[in-house]
Design a protein around this motif. Structure first.
Motif, PDB file in Angstrom:
ATOM      1  N   ARG A  97       0.874  -1.173   0.000  1.00 36.97           N
ATOM      2  CA  ARG A  97       0.000   0.000   0.000  1.00 36.97           C
ATOM      3  C   ARG A  97       0.906   1.216   0.000  1.00 36.97           C
ATOM      4  NH1 ARG A  97      -3.453  -0.590   4.313  1.00 36.97           N
ATOM      5  NH2 ARG A  97      -1.894   0.334   5.668  1.00 36.97           N
ATOM      6  N   ASP A 100      -0.249   7.172  -0.983  1.00 38.42           N
ATOM      7  CA  ASP A 100      -1.489   7.773  -1.493  1.00 38.42           C
ATOM      8  C   ASP A 100      -2.690   6.833  -1.378  1.00 38.42           C
ATOM      9  OD1 ASP A 100      -1.075   5.890  -3.480  1.00 38.42           O
ATOM     10  OD2 ASP A 100      -0.862   7.342  -5.111  1.00 38.42           O
ATOM     11  N   SER A 102      -3.033   3.862  -2.807  1.00 35.28           N
ATOM     12  CA  SER A 102      -3.116   2.908  -3.916  1.00 35.28           C
ATOM     13  C   SER A 102      -2.334   1.642  -3.564  1.00 35.28           C
ATOM     14  CB  SER A 102      -2.593   3.535  -5.203  1.00 35.28           C
ATOM     15  OG  SER A 102      -1.223   3.849  -5.073  1.00 35.28           O
ATOM     16  N   HIS A 103      -2.550   0.590  -4.346  1.00 36.77           N
ATOM     17  CA  HIS A 103      -1.898  -0.694  -4.096  1.00 36.77           C
ATOM     18  C   HIS A 103      -1.085  -1.132  -5.303  1.00 36.77           C
ATOM     19  CE1 HIS A 103      -5.255  -0.682  -1.214  1.00 36.77           C
ATOM     20  NE2 HIS A 103      -4.385  -1.304  -0.433  1.00 36.77           N
ATOM     21  N   ALA A 158       0.438  -2.065 -10.837  1.00 37.98           N
ATOM     22  CA  ALA A 158      -0.603  -1.330 -10.124  1.00 37.98           C
ATOM     23  C   ALA A 158      -1.874  -2.165 -10.038  1.00 37.98           C
ATOM     24  CB  ALA A 158      -0.888  -0.006 -10.835  1.00 37.98           C
ATOM     25  N   GLU A 161      -7.926   0.706  -8.952  1.00 35.33           N
ATOM     26  CA  GLU A 161      -8.545   1.341  -7.784  1.00 35.33           C
ATOM     27  C   GLU A 161      -9.819   0.650  -7.334  1.00 35.33           C
ATOM     28  OE1 GLU A 161      -9.068   5.571  -7.998  1.00 35.33           O
ATOM     29  OE2 GLU A 161      -7.104   5.844  -8.917  1.00 35.33           O
TER      30      GLU A 161
END
Length: 190
Positions: A97, A100, A102-103, A158, A161
């Motif tokens: 993680r 920001d 995001s993962h 990435a 989301e």
């Protein structure tokens, strides 16, 4: 009589040769065996690593305000070791993680064979040793994080989301062309 017989055999032989060449061409396209001898190494930095602050220029002197702190390091949510399936595969996988929110799935020290249409999948399938684990990853839920960037090295993928990474328990290096796992890792929560 000999000429008649050779005239009848010739179209059959030519047809067989055309089929053999077409079959070989299709096989080469489908399996791309030359990739087994081609390595692609990728060395991506850990996402969210510290970025150097911009230097002062003559037209813009350095600010006397205190420097902002370096960005927070990524948090490891889960990790695991890759095991071999269809091809010898090693390395580690981390689910991170970022600051920001995001993962990212990070492959570190990946070493596997190159192949046609390799993907990185986040899945809910259990990781099984040996042949029992080759085909399980498309049985349940999975998310393709994209094409494998290289068969060696460290690389980042990435997570979209709208995907909750907590719903997935493993990562597979998946050959989409022949529906088989090259290698996979069970994600152990940190």
């Amino acid at each position: 009589m000999g000429r008649v017989r050779s005239a009848l055999v010739r179209p059959w032989v030519i047809g067989l040769l055309v089929l053999a060449v077409a079959g070989a061409g299709f096989g080469l396209y489908w399996f791309q065996p030359w990739k087994l001898w081609q390595d692609e190494t990728v060395r991506e930095a850990l996402p969210g690593s510290a970025v150097a602050a911009p230097a002062a220029t003559p037209s813009a002197p350095a600010s006397s305000a205190p420097a902002s702190s370096a960005p927070a390091a990524p948090t490891t949510l889960a990790s695991g070791r890759l095991i071999s399936h269809e091809h010898a595969t090693s390395g580690t996988v981390k689910l991170l993680r970022l600051a920001d929110g995001s993962h990212v799935v990070r492959l570190e020290r990946l070493d596997t064979s190159n192949g046609p249409d390799l993907r990185v999948w986040l899945t809910d399938a259990p990781v099984k040793e040996g042949r029992a684990g080759w085909h399980v990853f498309d049985d349940g839920r999975y998310v393709s994080l994209g094409k494998l960037k290289g068969n060696k090295g460290s690389q980042n993928y990435a997570v979209p989301e709208d995907v909750d990474p907590a719903r997935f328990s493993s990562v597979s290096i998946w050959c989409d062309r022949v529906d088989v796992s090259f290698g996979a890792a069970e994600l152990a929560r940190a």
